[in-house]
Design a protein around this motif. Structure first.
Motif, short mmCIF file in Angstrom:
data_model
loop_
_atom_site.label_atom_id
_atom_site.label_comp_id
_atom_site.label_asym_id
_atom_site.label_seq_id
_atom_site.Cartn_x
_atom_site.Cartn_y
_atom_site.Cartn_z
N TYR A 1 59.66 41.42 5.76
CA TYR A 1 58.88 42.21 6.71
C TYR A 1 57.61 41.51 7.18
CZ TYR A 1 62.40 45.62 6.63
OH TYR A 1 63.62 46.22 6.81
N THR B 1 61.57 45.03 15.22
CA THR B 1 60.82 44.82 13.97
C THR B 1 61.34 45.68 12.82
OG1 THR B 1 59.24 46.42 14.87
CG2 THR B 1 58.69 44.09 15.09
N ALA C 1 64.30 48.01 13.55
CA ALA C 1 65.40 48.78 14.15
C ALA C 1 66.36 47.82 14.86
CB ALA C 1 64.85 49.77 15.18
N CYS C 2 67.58 48.29 15.08
CA CYS C 2 68.55 47.48 15.82
C CYS C 2 68.48 47.83 17.31
CB CYS C 2 69.95 47.71 15.27
SG CYS C 2 70.15 46.84 13.70
N ILE D 1 72.40 51.23 9.00
CA ILE D 1 73.24 52.41 8.82
C ILE D 1 73.22 53.25 10.11
CG2 ILE D 1 73.37 54.58 7.47
CD1 ILE D 1 72.27 52.64 5.10
N CYS E 1 67.56 51.63 17.42
CA CYS E 1 68.08 52.62 16.47
C CYS E 1 67.83 52.16 15.04
CB CYS E 1 69.55 52.91 16.72
SG CYS E 1 70.67 51.70 16.08
N THR F 1 66.67 54.18 10.90
CA THR F 1 66.30 55.43 10.23
C THR F 1 64.92 55.89 10.67
OG1 THR F 1 67.65 54.83 8.35
CG2 THR F 1 65.95 56.49 7.96
C1 LIG Z 1 64.57 45.11 10.25
C2 LIG Z 1 65.33 46.38 10.37
N1 LIG Z 1 66.41 46.43 11.16
C3 LIG Z 1 67.13 47.55 11.30
C4 LIG Z 1 66.78 48.70 10.64
C5 LIG Z 1 67.61 49.94 10.79
O1 LIG Z 1 68.35 50.13 9.62
P1 LIG Z 1 68.83 51.57 9.19
O2 LIG Z 1 69.54 52.13 10.36
O3 LIG Z 1 69.77 51.33 8.07
O4 LIG Z 1 67.64 52.33 8.83
C6 LIG Z 1 65.66 48.72 9.82
C7 LIG Z 1 65.26 49.93 9.11
O5 LIG Z 1 65.46 50.06 7.95
C8 LIG Z 1 64.92 47.52 9.66
O6 LIG Z 1 63.84 47.49 8.89
#
Ligand SMILES: Cc1ncc(COP(=O)(O)O)c(C=O)c1O
Length: 314
Positions: free
Chosen positions: A171, A202, A204-205, A227, A262, A264
């Motif tokens: 991160y 940063t 999220a996708c 996810i 997208c 969480t």
């Molecule tokens: C770098 C990164 N990419 C993508 C995601 C999305 O992942 P998820 O949908 O599993 O929360 C997150 C969040 O946890 C993330 O920190």
């Protein structure tokens, strides 16, 4: 004397109880030693999980709890921590943590596993697992959308600091890209891989929509195997949409009809501007809105589909 330049301390949400190594303890007693490798060397993996309050059912639903804790196990294995408690136990602990705080509102659950006490950067234990939970409401930009830039920082690579591992250390890269974006007036950034293709944001996708087709970078593009991304692909296909996982060029971001982030934390956040280019007509796109509604129905327990994805707390 008062230091005017000091950042004011951030208020900790009102957390009453957290779980440490399976035991419920008062938040005030949850402390990490300053010598812990989890702190100094970021020997730590974590998850971010959301739970949604359904007023009509008087119930709080945790979304895809099992999948998140499976990923925590995977991440811990990849950075070679000593074994974590079984996934089932961690699931129960997550639910108990929320229950102990009696939250009746949208909630965020943060499990972590790290090397505790004292040691060097190769230490594999002792591993401490913690679970904190606190109220967290809907993303501010959920309805109106957000403005992002393309970062001039590059995404991590699988050969250096594998992004599919949800490790604290990864991160730093997101932080640098996010702070840079904010200094330029954007909410966050889309990060390109070393080869110049779209990777992710940063935290999220990224999805774009071109000619009605949903496109998202593949899991080999330096992304966290999200996810929410998986959820979006499943519900989009079930709604008859075409979803393609393929490389995305930077100029495709500028040419796209719709785009959204997208994850969480971010949920489904429409993107309305990328750098100086307005996306579509500058408002959340129609496909994005359909997917937001479907997602919302699922996570809040209003849908009969995928009931195994939600865990009731009470
Ligand atoms: C770098 C990164 N990419 C993508 C995601 C999305 O992942 P998820 O949908 O599993 O929360 C997150 C969040 O946890 C993330 O920190």
């Amino acid at each position: 004397m008062k230091d005017e330049n000091k950042t004011p301390p951030k208020r900790v949400p009102a957390i009453r109880t957290v779980t440490i190594n399976g035991e419920l303890v008062p938040y005030e007693d949850a402390r990490v030693p300053i010598t812990a490798p989890g702190l100094t060397f970021a020997v730590c993996v974590f998850e971010g999980i959301r739970a949604y309050w359904n007023e009509d059912q008087n119930q709080l639903f945790v979304f895809r709890l099992n999948e998140h804790l499976e990923r925590l196990h995977f991440s811990a294995k990849m950075i070679q921590l000593d074994p974590l408690p079984p996934i089932d136990d961690l699931c129960k602990q997550a639910v108990e943590t929320v229950k102990a705080n009696e939250y009746r509102a949208d909630t965020y659950i943060r499990p972590q596993a790290f090397v505790d006490e004292f040691g060097g950067m190769f230490a594999k234990g002792p591993v401490t697992t913690t679970i904190a939970a606190y109220p967290r409401s809907r993303m501010r930009d959920f309805h109106d959308g957000t403005k992002v830039c393309v970062s001039n920082w590059r995404r991590l690579s699988d050969n250096a600091s594998p992004p599919r591992v949800k490790a604290t250390a990864n991160y730093l890269s997101s932080r640098l890209a996010g702070l840079d974006a904010q200094s330029k007036g954007f909410e966050t950034a889309i990060i390109l891989s070393e080869s110049g293709k779209v990777s992710e944001s940063t935290g999220a996708c990224v999805f774009i929509v071109r000619d009605g087709i949903l496109i998202t970078p593949p899991v080999t593009a330096g992304i966290l195997e999200s996810i929410t991304r998986d959820t979006m692909m499943i519900i989009a296909r079930e709604s008859g949409m075409t979803v393609v996982e393929r490389e995305i060029d930077r100029t495709e971001l500028y040419a796209t009809d719709e785009a959204f982030l997208c994850g969480t934390g971010k949920e489904i956040t429409p993107i309305i501007q990328i750098d100086q280019f307005v996306v579509g007509d500058g408002a959340p796109g129609s496909i994005t809105k359909i997917l937001q509604t479907a997602y919302d129905d699922l996570v809040c327990g209003r849908s009969k589909d995928h009931e195994d994805w939600i865990t009731p707390v009470y």
